[in-house]
Design a protein around this motif. Sequence first.
Motif, PDB file in Angstrom:
ATOM      1  N   PRO A 245      39.242  54.930  54.849  1.00  0.00           N
ATOM      2  CA  PRO A 245      39.984  53.818  54.249  1.00  0.00           C
ATOM      3  C   PRO A 245      39.059  52.777  53.634  1.00  0.00           C
ATOM      4  N   PHE A 246      39.471  52.235  52.507  1.00  0.00           N
ATOM      5  CA  PHE A 246      38.740  51.159  51.844  1.00  0.00           C
ATOM      6  C   PHE A 246      39.146  49.854  52.511  1.00  0.00           C
ATOM      7  N   LYS A 247      38.162  49.091  53.035  1.00  0.00           N
ATOM      8  CA  LYS A 247      38.489  47.935  53.876  1.00  0.00           C
ATOM      9  C   LYS A 247      37.952  46.614  53.333  1.00  0.00           C
ATOM     10  N   PHE A 248      37.736  46.537  52.041  1.00  0.00           N
ATOM     11  CA  PHE A 248      37.186  45.310  51.476  1.00  0.00           C
ATOM     12  C   PHE A 248      38.294  44.315  51.137  1.00  0.00           C
ATOM     13  N   SER A 249      37.867  43.082  50.848  1.00  0.00           N
ATOM     14  CA  SER A 249      38.810  41.996  50.609  1.00  0.00           C
ATOM     15  C   SER A 249      39.720  42.277  49.418  1.00  0.00           C
ATOM     16  N   THR A 250      41.030  42.190  49.651  1.00  0.00           N
ATOM     17  CA  THR A 250      42.020  42.381  48.600  1.00  0.00           C
ATOM     18  C   THR A 250      43.042  41.243  48.672  1.00  0.00           C
ATOM     19  N   ILE A 251      43.291  40.610  47.542  1.00  0.00           N
ATOM     20  CA  ILE A 251      44.205  39.470  47.472  1.00  0.00           C
ATOM     21  C   ILE A 251      45.297  39.775  46.456  1.00  0.00           C
ATOM     22  N   GLN A 252      46.531  39.502  46.790  1.00  0.00           N
ATOM     23  CA  GLN A 252      47.623  39.696  45.852  1.00  0.00           C
ATOM     24  C   GLN A 252      47.804  38.463  44.982  1.00  0.00           C
ATOM     25  N   GLY A 253      48.183  38.692  43.708  1.00  0.00           N
ATOM     26  CA  GLY A 253      48.397  37.553  42.829  1.00  0.00           C
ATOM     27  C   GLY A 253      49.115  37.936  41.549  1.00  0.00           C
ATOM     28  N   LYS A 254      49.646  36.933  40.868  1.00  0.00           N
ATOM     29  CA  LYS A 254      50.374  37.140  39.620  1.00  0.00           C
ATOM     30  C   LYS A 254      49.609  36.623  38.400  1.00  0.00           C
ATOM     31  N   ILE A 255      48.984  35.467  38.556  1.00  0.00           N
ATOM     32  CA  ILE A 255      48.273  34.838  37.444  1.00  0.00           C
ATOM     33  C   ILE A 255      46.827  34.612  37.863  1.00  0.00           C
ATOM     34  N   ILE A 256      45.907  35.223  37.118  1.00  0.00           N
ATOM     35  CA  ILE A 256      44.480  35.158  37.453  1.00  0.00           C
ATOM     36  C   ILE A 256      43.713  34.537  36.298  1.00  0.00           C
ATOM     37  N   LYS A 257      42.893  33.557  36.619  1.00  0.00           N
ATOM     38  CA  LYS A 257      41.965  32.979  35.645  1.00  0.00           C
ATOM     39  C   LYS A 257      40.561  33.306  36.126  1.00  0.00           C
ATOM     40  N   ILE A 258      39.774  33.900  35.242  1.00  0.00           N
ATOM     41  CA  ILE A 258      38.480  34.422  35.673  1.00  0.00           C
ATOM     42  C   ILE A 258      37.415  34.249  34.598  1.00  0.00           C
ATOM     43  N   LYS A 259      36.214  33.886  35.039  1.00  0.00           N
ATOM     44  CA  LYS A 259      35.057  33.768  34.147  1.00  0.00           C
ATOM     45  C   LYS A 259      33.873  34.412  34.845  1.00  0.00           C
ATOM     46  N   TRP A 260      33.298  35.413  34.196  1.00  0.00           N
ATOM     47  CA  TRP A 260      32.251  36.256  34.796  1.00  0.00           C
ATOM     48  C   TRP A 260      30.930  36.033  34.077  1.00  0.00           C
ATOM     49  N   ASP A 261      29.852  36.069  34.834  1.00  0.00           N
ATOM     50  CA  ASP A 261      28.530  35.784  34.266  1.00  0.00           C
ATOM     51  C   ASP A 261      27.813  37.030  33.755  1.00  0.00           C
ATOM     52  N   GLY A 262      28.439  38.190  33.848  1.00  0.00           N
ATOM     53  CA  GLY A 262      27.803  39.427  33.385  1.00  0.00           C
ATOM     54  C   GLY A 262      28.117  39.749  31.938  1.00  0.00           C
ATOM     55  N   MET A 263      27.654  40.910  31.473  1.00  0.00           N
ATOM     56  CA  MET A 263      27.742  41.284  30.057  1.00  0.00           C
ATOM     57  C   MET A 263      28.928  42.174  29.718  1.00  0.00           C
ATOM     58  N   LEU A 264      29.513  42.817  30.724  1.00  0.00           N
ATOM     59  CA  LEU A 264      30.534  43.826  30.436  1.00  0.00           C
ATOM     60  C   LEU A 264      31.811  43.587  31.240  1.00  0.00           C
ATOM     61  N   MET A 265      32.942  44.049  30.662  1.00  0.00           N
ATOM     62  CA  MET A 265      34.192  44.111  31.395  1.00  0.00           C
ATOM     63  C   MET A 265      34.940  45.355  30.906  1.00  0.00           C
ATOM     64  N   HIS A 266      36.011  45.706  31.575  1.00  0.00           N
ATOM     65  CA  HIS A 266      36.775  46.882  31.134  1.00  0.00           C
ATOM     66  C   HIS A 266      38.266  46.621  31.240  1.00  0.00           C
ATOM     67  N   LEU A 267      39.014  47.292  30.365  1.00  0.00           N
ATOM     68  CA  LEU A 267      40.466  47.382  30.421  1.00  0.00           C
ATOM     69  C   LEU A 267      40.777  48.865  30.563  1.00  0.00           C
ATOM     70  N   ASP A 268      41.242  49.277  31.737  1.00  0.00           N
ATOM     71  CA  ASP A 268      41.449  50.711  31.983  1.00  0.00           C
ATOM     72  C   ASP A 268      40.166  51.469  31.636  1.00  0.00           C
ATOM     73  N   ASP A 269      40.218  52.412  30.677  1.00  0.00           N
ATOM     74  CA  ASP A 269      39.017  53.180  30.339  1.00  0.00           C
ATOM     75  C   ASP A 269      38.290  52.637  29.109  1.00  0.00           C
ATOM     76  N   GLU A 270      38.644  51.415  28.687  1.00  0.00           N
ATOM     77  CA  GLU A 270      37.998  50.805  27.527  1.00  0.00           C
ATOM     78  C   GLU A 270      36.942  49.810  27.981  1.00  0.00           C
ATOM     79  N   LEU A 271      35.705  50.018  27.525  1.00  0.00           N
ATOM     80  CA  LEU A 271      34.592  49.133  27.853  1.00  0.00           C
ATOM     81  C   LEU A 271      34.503  48.043  26.786  1.00  0.00           C
ATOM     82  N   ILE A 272      34.399  46.787  27.214  1.00  0.00           N
ATOM     83  CA  ILE A 272      34.441  45.656  26.291  1.00  0.00           C
ATOM     84  C   ILE A 272      33.297  44.702  26.606  1.00  0.00           C
ATOM     85  N   ASP A 273      32.665  44.147  25.558  1.00  0.00           N
ATOM     86  CA  ASP A 273      31.637  43.125  25.759  1.00  0.00           C
ATOM     87  C   ASP A 273      32.285  41.856  26.308  1.00  0.00           C
TER      88      ASP A 273
END
Length: 294
Positions: A245-273
């Motif tokens: 079983p995967f036992k890492f932190s999981t939080i439920q939510g409806k509206i997420i605001k996020i800002k990441w310091d890395g170079m890449l993100m993905h939507l399903d199987d699409e890789l995006i800068d």
Amino acid sequence: MKIAKLLHNPSAGDEDHSKKELISLIRTHGYECNYASIKEKGWDEFEEETDFIIIAGGDGTVRKAVKKIIERKLIDKQFPIAVLPMGTANNIATTLGFNSKEDIGLWEAKNIKRIDIGKIAGNEGLFFLEGFGYGVFPRLMKEMKVKDNESDTPEKELQTALKVLMEIIDSYKAKSCVLDIDGIDHSGNYLLVEIMNIRSIGPNMTLAPMADPGDGLFEIVLISENQRDEFKQYISDKLNGLEKPFKFSTIQGKIIKIKWDGMLMHLDDELIDNEKKEVKIEVMEGVLKFLFKP
């Protein structure tokens, strides 16, 4: 007799999933079948007499077809969707309970489920069916694009992906993430942040085992720097055929605001800068109708 529109990716699967074999199989179960290859022009034209759509392919094929279905006008007829798993990971089909073509006998009107999608606010056409995220997973996607032709079977490709992911986790530096989930701050330094709509992504990593794609909620999976060794052990177990079983932190939510310091993100199987600006993600409830295995 119900009429099905079969959308087929002929590049997925093997010779047992040819056009002729699939049409025959579907007709054997009592459906009339109109065939279209997603590699050919006009595949996204849906006949009015169609009762439901069958997508034969992997997760990428499902996304491609769903994108066209979502783009249809509200006044157009909306079709239930059935999935014939023929890809490498088949995460979407697995979440719906379908594992093989033998499940066709369970395609019944009573087994229709309304499915949510994730919408990227302010970006017309950007949505996800599986997940959206940052960290080690988009890095894995980038590296696997280079290795695309190195594995000759889906099983070997999944094993290769897990081995590459192990190497990435070893060296990946946790990134700063400003994260707001329904008004609550969950900011921190993470190896992985995944906003999941279904249970698994990538090489069959079940990161959100309790995810329900029709409950109007995302499962947000967070893996921090101090969980690096645990994450590696989870991947190592999968490589050795152990589904713990995967036992890492999981939080439920409806509206997420996020800002990441890395170079890449993905939507399903699409890789995006990643443009390193705040992204707002919202649940669009019940947009699609999928057949599921009860």
